[in-house]
Design a protein around this motif. Structure first.
Motif, PDB file in Angstrom:
ATOM      1  N   SER A 113       0.820  -1.215   0.000  1.00 45.32           N
ATOM      2  CA  SER A 113       0.000   0.000   0.000  1.00 45.32           C
ATOM      3  C   SER A 113       0.858   1.271   0.000  1.00 45.32           C
ATOM      4  O   SER A 113       0.536   2.241  -0.687  1.00 45.32           O
ATOM      5  CB  SER A 113      -0.947  -0.006   1.203  1.00 45.32           C
ATOM      6  OG  SER A 113      -0.246  -0.202   2.416  1.00 45.32           O
ATOM      7  N   ILE A 114       1.962   1.285   0.755  1.00 46.97           N
ATOM      8  CA  ILE A 114       2.827   2.473   0.771  1.00 46.97           C
ATOM      9  C   ILE A 114       3.507   2.651  -0.584  1.00 46.97           C
ATOM     10  O   ILE A 114       3.618   3.774  -1.096  1.00 46.97           O
ATOM     11  CB  ILE A 114       3.876   2.386   1.894  1.00 46.97           C
ATOM     12  CG1 ILE A 114       3.190   2.335   3.264  1.00 46.97           C
ATOM     13  CG2 ILE A 114       4.819   3.592   1.838  1.00 46.97           C
ATOM     14  CD1 ILE A 114       4.138   2.079   4.415  1.00 46.97           C
ATOM     15  N   ARG A 140       7.594  13.158  -3.348  1.00 40.40           N
ATOM     16  CA  ARG A 140       6.653  12.080  -3.001  1.00 40.40           C
ATOM     17  C   ARG A 140       7.083  11.390  -1.713  1.00 40.40           C
ATOM     18  O   ARG A 140       6.282  11.149  -0.820  1.00 40.40           O
ATOM     19  CB  ARG A 140       6.595  11.058  -4.146  1.00 40.40           C
ATOM     20  CG  ARG A 140       5.743  11.482  -5.324  1.00 40.40           C
ATOM     21  CD  ARG A 140       5.733  10.399  -6.378  1.00 40.40           C
ATOM     22  NE  ARG A 140       6.821  10.546  -7.338  1.00 40.40           N
ATOM     23  CZ  ARG A 140       7.220   9.589  -8.161  1.00 40.40           C
ATOM     24  NH1 ARG A 140       6.649   8.403  -8.120  1.00 40.40           N
ATOM     25  NH2 ARG A 140       8.202   9.807  -8.999  1.00 40.40           N
ATOM     26  N   GLU A 141       8.377  11.060  -1.666  1.00 44.27           N
ATOM     27  CA  GLU A 141       8.897  10.352  -0.478  1.00 44.27           C
ATOM     28  C   GLU A 141       8.741  11.207   0.774  1.00 44.27           C
ATOM     29  O   GLU A 141       8.353  10.718   1.841  1.00 44.27           O
ATOM     30  CB  GLU A 141      10.367   9.989  -0.710  1.00 44.27           C
ATOM     31  CG  GLU A 141      10.972   9.051   0.328  1.00 44.27           C
ATOM     32  CD  GLU A 141      11.578   9.807   1.495  1.00 44.27           C
ATOM     33  OE1 GLU A 141      11.773   9.186   2.561  1.00 44.27           O
ATOM     34  OE2 GLU A 141      11.843  11.017   1.346  1.00 44.27           O
ATOM     35  N   VAL A 185      17.615   3.011  -2.451  1.00 45.38           N
ATOM     36  CA  VAL A 185      16.364   2.593  -3.095  1.00 45.38           C
ATOM     37  C   VAL A 185      15.648   3.790  -3.707  1.00 45.38           C
ATOM     38  O   VAL A 185      15.164   3.740  -4.851  1.00 45.38           O
ATOM     39  CB  VAL A 185      15.453   1.884  -2.069  1.00 45.38           C
ATOM     40  CG1 VAL A 185      14.061   1.660  -2.651  1.00 45.38           C
ATOM     41  CG2 VAL A 185      16.065   0.550  -1.642  1.00 45.38           C
ATOM     42  N   THR A 186      15.581   4.892  -2.958  1.00 42.35           N
ATOM     43  CA  THR A 186      14.897   6.091  -3.447  1.00 42.35           C
ATOM     44  C   THR A 186      15.565   6.650  -4.693  1.00 42.35           C
ATOM     45  O   THR A 186      14.898   7.076  -5.645  1.00 42.35           O
ATOM     46  CB  THR A 186      14.864   7.170  -2.347  1.00 42.35           C
ATOM     47  OG1 THR A 186      14.205   6.652  -1.185  1.00 42.35           O
ATOM     48  CG2 THR A 186      14.110   8.412  -2.824  1.00 42.35           C
ATOM     49  N   THR A 243      10.728   3.255   3.314  1.00 49.17           N
ATOM     50  CA  THR A 243      10.146   4.553   3.688  1.00 49.17           C
ATOM     51  C   THR A 243       9.497   4.473   5.063  1.00 49.17           C
ATOM     52  O   THR A 243       9.697   5.355   5.915  1.00 49.17           O
ATOM     53  CB  THR A 243       9.116   5.002   2.634  1.00 49.17           C
ATOM     54  OG1 THR A 243       9.768   5.149   1.371  1.00 49.17           O
ATOM     55  CG2 THR A 243       8.481   6.337   3.027  1.00 49.17           C
ATOM     56  N   ALA A 244       8.716   3.424   5.305  1.00 48.38           N
ATOM     57  CA  ALA A 244       8.054   3.264   6.605  1.00 48.38           C
ATOM     58  C   ALA A 244       9.058   3.042   7.721  1.00 48.38           C
ATOM     59  O   ALA A 244       8.925   3.585   8.828  1.00 48.38           O
ATOM     60  CB  ALA A 244       7.064   2.103   6.543  1.00 48.38           C
ATOM     61  N   ILE A 245      10.088   2.238   7.462  1.00 46.46           N
ATOM     62  CA  ILE A 245      11.107   1.954   8.475  1.00 46.46           C
ATOM     63  C   ILE A 245      11.926   3.203   8.769  1.00 46.46           C
ATOM     64  O   ILE A 245      12.206   3.524   9.937  1.00 46.46           O
ATOM     65  CB  ILE A 245      12.016   0.792   8.006  1.00 46.46           C
ATOM     66  CG1 ILE A 245      11.200  -0.503   7.871  1.00 46.46           C
ATOM     67  CG2 ILE A 245      13.170   0.592   8.989  1.00 46.46           C
ATOM     68  CD1 ILE A 245      11.919  -1.600   7.099  1.00 46.46           C
TER      69      ILE A 245
END
Length: 497
Positions: free
Chosen positions: A162-163, A177-178, A243-244, A270-272
């Motif tokens: 979902s993220i 965006r990030e 990664v980004t 991103t979440a971590i």
């Protein structure tokens, strides 16, 4: 002996683990299978699971059921998480699963999923307080564990799939965006109101294990095991930036990154990364255990309390699953412990190294299960690859080298391990190895003839005074064979009476 199949229907992957549980509550995994089904992807506008994803899930479950039947499992436990939990057509899908496979699925509530995560960590990590994060395809569980008990826990309705979809759909360049998604995540974490700050983070799930693999490739880390792998927060944030900054179509080329996760790894990092920033986390540990192990431990322990000592349970579980002379192993450990305590003024080792010595002493003969000849070398391999819980990866490696020292003057440290073992750790291995070799020699007849050892430390010598049930010339001679190494490591001559 019970044989149980445990199937975890996750939002990203589905997994089957088959475990044998003995009457003494020891267990061993006899099969482990995983398939990437992406059940939580391509959800329909009305909230239904996508028919193609459902069909893939059914086919996977039929495969798992056939495998369980071939192994003749006594029971199959099937649990499902966020994708099915939130699906509008949940009831219809569960009926379809039952009609197609005969399997009944238990859909876990968010806090139930979080609790199983906690229980797996409490029984496999030697930590008293930390934050646990399990990031799956469609949900993320956060658990605050203190004194090995749950303080608070929550299941949040977002995950790697979902993220990643939000990141790909958001307007603006990738950095904008990030940043937008990161700020939303930090706000969500803040609104919880209870997340601890400055604590170590233990990460559960394939995304954390993939981050670990990427870091291993970048640092040329020589060990394959994932459980209890350590990363600094800077390591994780470097990988997030990698990664980004890597175009989506090139992420599969990142060394260590699984091709099946290349399209969702951005959501995970991103979440971590947002959690690391919000909670001021410095240390991150990767777990090889998760929900399935939580279910296993529930089956074994029949209650809410974790095992008293993670390392003791892990070693005893391993001993129960192999052919080992337990009386000899435990007597050698008692002799080792006595030498360690009495020789403290000479070895000056930290008390924590006693856990390394304990592991090596109890498992020093485990290599005999492969072959008696060179069994000390086989012991090294088995200890290193048996996922012993309660020790860091560095400590497991040190225990393996110490165990391998029980029949040789000194085992050469492989050059590939010298990035993990510095001079201090190598010195510790040599000292522990001498104590183990003496102790093994003192029970060479494997009959507990030597009941006690008293160490008399003088200016230029150490004298071991043995108490025995009968004559002990053989044991004395065997112990004296270590005198050269003893003097080198402890700086004194060795005598045995």
């Amino acid at each position: 002996m019970r044989t149980i199949g445990i199937i975890d229907i996750g939002s990203n992957s589905m997994r089957l683990v088959i475990v044998q549980i003995s009457t003494n509550n020891s267990y061993r995994i006899i099969d482990d299978v995983k398939h990437s089904v992406r059940l939580g992807k391509d959800m329909l506008p009305n909230g239904n699971l996508h028919p193609i994803r459902m069909q893939r899930a059914i086919e996977t479950l039929q495969f798992y059921k056939t495998l369980c039947d071939a192994i003749k499992t006594d029971s199959i436990i099937v649990v499902a998480t966020e994708a099915i939990r939130k699906a509008s057509n949940q009831k219809e899908f569960l009926e379809l699963i039952y009609n197609s496979t005969g399997l009944s699925v238990r859909v876990l509530e968010g806090e139930e999923e979080a609790y199983y995560d906690y229980f797996s960590i409490a029984n496999s990590f030697n930590m008293t307080e930390n934050l646990i994060m399990d990031i799956g395809g469609s949900s993320t569980e956060l658990i605050w564990m203190k004194d090995r008990k749950v303080q608070r826990m929550v299941s949040l309705p977002f995950g790697t799939i979902s993220i990643s979809e939000q990141l790909n759909e958001a307007k603006g360049n990738i950095f904008a965006r990030e940043k937008t998604i990161t700020n939303k995540l930090i706000q969500t974490y803040h609104e919880l109101g209870w997340l601890p700050h400055g604590k170590a983070l233990i990460g559960i799930g394939g995304s954390f294990r993939n981050i670990a693999k990427i870091n291993k490739k970048r640092s040329f880390y020589p060990l394959e095991m994932s459980h209890n792998y350590y990363l600094s927060s800077e390591n994780v944030q470097d990988i997030h930036r990698l990664v980004t900054n890597t175009p989506a179509h090139r992420r599969k080329d990142i060394r260590g990154l699984s091709s099946e996760r290349s399209d969702i790894i951005w959501g995970a990092t991103t979440a971590i990364n947002a959690l690391i920033m919000y909670c001021g986390i410095s240390d991150v540990y990767v777990s090889g255990h998760g929900l399935r192990e939580g279910v296993i431990f529930e089956e074994i322990l029949h209650g809410l309390n974790p095992v008293k000592d993670v390392l003791d349970y892990s070693i005893n579980n391993l001993i129960s699953n192999i052919n080992l002379n337990k009386n000899h192993a435990f007597h050698v450990w008692e002799l080792c412990k006595s030498l360690f305590e009495q020789l403290k003024s000479l070895h000056e080792l930290e008390e924590s190294t006693l856990r390394i010595l304990k592991t090596a002493a109890l498992l020093h003969d485990i290599g005999i299960n492969i072959s008696y000849y060179d069994h000390h070398l086989h012991s090294f391999y088995i200890i290193l690859n048996s996922q012993i819980n309660g020790l860091s990866q560095q400590e497991v490696l040190m225990a393996a080298y110490t165990a391998a020292s029980h029949r040789k003057d000194k085992v050469k440290i492989d050059s590939v391990h010298k990035g993990i073992l510095q001079e201090k750790e190598i010195d510790t291995i040599h000292k522990l190895g001498v104590m183990l070799r003496i102790s093994e020699a003192l029970d060479r007849q494997m009959n507990k003839n030597i009941t006690a050892v008293d160490c008399l430390i003088e200016e230029d010598r150490v004298t071991l005074k043995l108490t025995s049930t009968s004559q002990h010339e053989l044991e004395s001679k065997e112990a004296l064979d270590t005198s050269g190494e003893f003097q080198k490591e402890f700086g004194k001559r060795l005598f045995v009476l």
